[in-house]
Scaffold this motif. Structure first.
Motif, PDB file in Angstrom:
ATOM      1  N   GLN A 191     -33.930  10.497  -9.235  1.00  0.00           N
ATOM      2  CA  GLN A 191     -32.533  11.123  -9.040  1.00  0.00           C
ATOM      3  C   GLN A 191     -31.304  10.084  -8.752  1.00  0.00           C
ATOM      4  N   GLY A 192     -31.597   9.206  -8.028  1.00  0.00           N
ATOM      5  CA  GLY A 192     -30.585   7.900  -7.567  1.00  0.00           C
ATOM      6  C   GLY A 192     -30.132   7.237  -8.669  1.00  0.00           C
ATOM      7  N   ARG A 193     -31.053   7.245  -9.634  1.00  0.00           N
ATOM      8  CA  ARG A 193     -30.610   6.224 -10.930  1.00  0.00           C
ATOM      9  C   ARG A 193     -29.739   7.001 -11.968  1.00  0.00           C
ATOM     10  N   GLY A 194     -28.802   6.555 -12.419  1.00  0.00           N
ATOM     11  CA  GLY A 194     -27.950   7.224 -13.183  1.00  0.00           C
ATOM     12  C   GLY A 194     -28.299   7.477 -14.860  1.00  0.00           C
ATOM     13  N   ASP A 195     -29.296   6.593 -14.973  1.00  0.00           N
ATOM     14  CA  ASP A 195     -29.926   6.524 -16.484  1.00  0.00           C
ATOM     15  C   ASP A 195     -31.083   7.260 -16.633  1.00  0.00           C
ATOM     16  N   VAL A 196     -31.675   8.243 -15.848  1.00  0.00           N
ATOM     17  CA  VAL A 196     -32.728   9.136 -16.178  1.00  0.00           C
ATOM     18  C   VAL A 196     -32.514  10.515 -16.441  1.00  0.00           C
ATOM     19  N   ASP A 197     -33.128  10.841 -17.738  1.00  0.00           N
ATOM     20  CA  ASP A 197     -33.141  12.159 -17.889  1.00  0.00           C
ATOM     21  C   ASP A 197     -34.448  12.796 -17.417  1.00  0.00           C
TER      22      ASP A 197
END
Length: 114
Positions: free
Chosen positions: A22-28
């Motif tokens: 969740q901390g990554r901005g690029d994960v769907d």
């Protein structure tokens, strides 16, 4: 990037792995609570194959009777049958992306497939 986590909200390792994702901005992210909606046998076969581990390496021993039942040394079919019948035997969390699958213990292993 798409990622799926087979998650147990009651597990600290699973929560920590979810936080990383969740901390990554690029994960769907797709979160599947596997105790409520367990993966079927075919999906388990695929997950362990893609993780490069035998199903017995994905058996949860803590808080289960897996060792008493001999599941840590059993053949794949026996382990998979047991996991399908009782998803509490599935060690968590499993994470799948286009780059592969990891049993994220420790949680930082998820970075290998991100």
């Amino acid at each position: 990037m798409k990622a799926t986590i087979w998650h147990n909200p009651g597990c600290g390792k699973s929560r920590a792995t979810l936080e990383i994702l969740q901390g990554r901005g690029d994960v769907d992210l797709e979160v599947l609570e596997y105790l409520k909606n367990p993966p079927g046998r075919d999906k388990l076969v695929q997950l362990y194959r893609d993780a490069g581990i035998a199903p017995r390496e994905g058996v949860r021993t803590y808080g289960t009777d897996a060792e008493e039942r001999g599941l840590t040394t059993a053949d794949d079919a026996t382990v998979l049958d047991a996991m399908v019948a009782d998803p509490r035997l599935i060690e968590r969390p499993l994470v799948e992306t286009d780059k592969g699958v990891r049993l994220c213990r420790p949680p930082e292993r998820v970075n290998e497939i991100l």
